[in-house]
Design an enzyme around this catalytic site. Structure first.
Site, PDB file in Angstrom:
ATOM      1  N   ASP A 161       0.841  -1.204   0.000  1.00  0.00           N
ATOM      2  CA  ASP A 161       0.000   0.000   0.000  1.00  0.00           C
ATOM      3  C   ASP A 161       0.874   1.251   0.000  1.00  0.00           C
ATOM      4  O   ASP A 161       0.563   2.232  -0.676  1.00  0.00           O
ATOM      5  CB  ASP A 161      -0.936   0.015   1.210  1.00  0.00           C
ATOM      6  CG  ASP A 161      -1.702   1.330   1.289  1.00  0.00           C
ATOM      7  OD1 ASP A 161      -2.386   1.647   0.302  1.00  0.00           O
ATOM      8  OD2 ASP A 161      -1.567   2.049   2.286  1.00  0.00           O
ATOM      9  N   ARG A 168       0.115   6.553  -6.582  1.00  0.00           N
ATOM     10  CA  ARG A 168      -1.191   7.193  -6.819  1.00  0.00           C
ATOM     11  C   ARG A 168      -1.100   8.698  -6.611  1.00  0.00           C
ATOM     12  O   ARG A 168      -1.692   9.487  -7.342  1.00  0.00           O
ATOM     13  CB  ARG A 168      -2.245   6.595  -5.895  1.00  0.00           C
ATOM     14  CG  ARG A 168      -2.667   5.195  -6.312  1.00  0.00           C
ATOM     15  CD  ARG A 168      -3.443   4.524  -5.202  1.00  0.00           C
ATOM     16  NE  ARG A 168      -4.650   5.240  -4.867  1.00  0.00           N
ATOM     17  CZ  ARG A 168      -5.266   5.150  -3.688  1.00  0.00           C
ATOM     18  NH1 ARG A 168      -4.793   4.370  -2.740  1.00  0.00           N
ATOM     19  NH2 ARG A 168      -6.362   5.839  -3.455  1.00  0.00           N
ATOM     20  N   SER A 183      -6.688   0.133  -0.368  1.00  0.00           N
ATOM     21  CA  SER A 183      -5.669   0.806   0.442  1.00  0.00           C
ATOM     22  C   SER A 183      -6.063   0.798   1.920  1.00  0.00           C
ATOM     23  O   SER A 183      -5.290   0.392   2.791  1.00  0.00           O
ATOM     24  CB  SER A 183      -5.511   2.247  -0.069  1.00  0.00           C
ATOM     25  OG  SER A 183      -4.733   3.005   0.801  1.00  0.00           O
ATOM     26  N   LYS A 187      -4.538  -2.268   5.130  1.00  0.00           N
ATOM     27  CA  LYS A 187      -3.879  -1.907   6.393  1.00  0.00           C
ATOM     28  C   LYS A 187      -4.694  -2.379   7.582  1.00  0.00           C
ATOM     29  O   LYS A 187      -4.162  -2.872   8.576  1.00  0.00           O
ATOM     30  CB  LYS A 187      -3.695  -0.382   6.464  1.00  0.00           C
ATOM     31  CG  LYS A 187      -2.634   0.107   5.500  1.00  0.00           C
ATOM     32  CD  LYS A 187      -2.545   1.610   5.489  1.00  0.00           C
ATOM     33  CE  LYS A 187      -3.728   2.248   4.823  1.00  0.00           C
ATOM     34  NZ  LYS A 187      -3.504   3.431   4.049  1.00  0.00           N
TER      35      LYS A 187
END
Ligand code: URA
Length: 435
Positions: A161, A168, A183, A187
């Protein structure tokens, strides 16, 4: 499948297998897929989206790119909360100890503030000595013994990520629902949780400006999280004025202590109760919202939530006496009032205007590497719908003096609009999305 073929398939909206996408993401994490191919893939997803099945495969591959915390040694269902970010959003601070005091373990990995939005880690670090960089072993120990721990993302939690988010950021592909979903969830799933409550913000101070977009993101997060085996609930909540009465790190810790004492502002107290109720229900200790709210209310009145907050501050090397002596928190010498130019009703407080002003005063970061001043910020005396007299303070700015303050006082004054009557505000909790 070759990377170029996978990118072409996503570009042309042709079918790919979840396993093919997972292998591609693993290649990005290992460094086998060059940034130019990863970027082309991100742009193809930005324009064409991904099915839930593929978003789930991408999420799990990102989660598994690093360490996945094993919390099976902790009894009970482990529940976390994630907010998509707003101005004055300090809810994690009172919420985590309150929920833990009701018997639901809360393993919380939080982020830092960027731009106009604040971050839980910066707020916690305004408590003298508080450390958010504990090892994952200590994290598990504290969830076991105290029922909560609040840390920052470590380098080995979902590293894919980190890599994809950085790409990104520089390829203008942040605002994509499948990319945001994978994303956030990669996590959160790496924390070893059983359930997740999301606070998806909508409005000018939020990532998602319209209810349509916020709902689409919330639904995507709930669907994909559910597919990944986590119990999910999302609240869509208003971010068209700052949350509570404080913006800025130590000021928000003070407000959090007030919420835990049962004397917090109406909106932050209500949001703590609404999110907490969902956490207790998903955590299996309350059967419905009425029962959950009763338990949370008891934990506030008995001081159990506050005791849990003191305990976690001490365990994370902070000074727990700030809870009873908030004057020990960092503060500024200078405080300037923002005065009402006319009598009337506060019809609008723009969260983006106040959030960016607090950031420029030093409470937040324009760039990830900027340093934060924990003491500065804004205290709102008035909220939307309140009556003001001419010359009355609408807010106080806590600052370090210097040339910037005159301009910021004007900016904040312009962000707080006075009129004849306030338009009907959006409800604080706009909608609840269940799995
Ligand atoms: N927060 C995240 O962690 N990821 C995103 O893509 C957006 C917000």
């Amino acid at each position: 499948m070759r990377s170029a073929d996978l990118i072409r398939a996503v570009r042309d909206k042709q079918a790919i297998l979840p396993a093919e996408l997972a292998a591609f993401v693993q290649g990005i994490a290992r460094g086998d897929v060059p940034d130019y191919q990863a970027s082309a893939f991100l742009m193809a997803v930005f324009f064409n989206g991904l099915s839930d099945e593929l978003t789930a495969a991408m999420t799990l591959a990102m989660r598994d790119s690093g360490r996945v915390i094993d919390l099976t040694s902790v009894p009970g269902l482990k529940v976390d909360k994630h907010s998509t970010g707003g101005v004055g959003d300090k809810i994690s601070l009172p919420l985590a100890p309150l929920v833990a005091a009701c018997g639901v373990p809360v393993p919380m990995v939080s982020g830092r503030g960027l731009g106009h939005t604040g971050g839980t880690l910066d707020k916690l670090e305004s408590i003298p000595g508080f450390r958010v960089d504990l090892s994952l072993t200590r994290f598990v120990e504290l969830v076991q013994t105290l029922g909560l721990c609040l840390i920052g993302q470590t380098a080995d939690l979902a590293p894919a990520d980190k890599k994809l988010y950085a790409l990104r950021d520089v390829t203008s592909t942040v605002e994509s629902i499948p990319l945001i979903t994978s994303s956030i969830l990669s996590k959160k799933l790496a924390e070893g949780i059983d359930a997740l409550v999301l606070d998806v913000k909508v409005g000018r101070g939020a990532f998602m400006k319209t209810e349509e977009h916020a709902r689409a993101l919330a639904q995507s997060l709930v669907r994909v999280g559910t597919q990944a085996g986590v119990k999910m609930r999302a609240l869509i909540t208003d971010m068209d004025q700052p949350l509570g009465k404080t913006i800025g790190n130590s000021l928000e810790v003070r407000e959090s202590i007030e919420i835990l004492r049962g004397h917090g502002p109406e909106d932050t107290t209500e949001l703590t109760m609404a999110l907490g109720a969902e956490m207790l229900i998903l955590g299996g200790v309350a059967k419905d919202s009425i029962e959950a709210r009763a338990q949370l209310g008891n934990a506030m009145r008995s001081g159990a939530g506050l005791a849990k907050f003191r305990a976690i501050i001490e365990a994370q090397h902070g000074d727990p006496t700030v809870v009873d002596h908030p004057e020990k928190l960092p503060s500024t010498e200078h405080k300037s009032a923002v005065l009402a130019k006319m009598a009337g009703v506060i019809t609008d407080i723009d969260p983006y205007v106040l959030g960016t002003s607090a950031m420029r005063l030093g409470a937040g970061r324009a760039k990830a590497e900027d340093r934060v001043d924990h003491a500065v910020g804004i205290v709102l005396v008035k909220k939307v719908g309140d009556i003001v007299e001419r010359g009355e303070p609408m807010a106080y700015v806590h600052h370090r003096g210097g040339g910037i303050i005159e301009r910021e006082l004007k900016t904040i004054e312009a962000g707080m609009v006075i009129g004849a009557s306030a338009k009907a505000a959006r409800p604080l909790v706009v909608d609840v999305i269940s799995g």
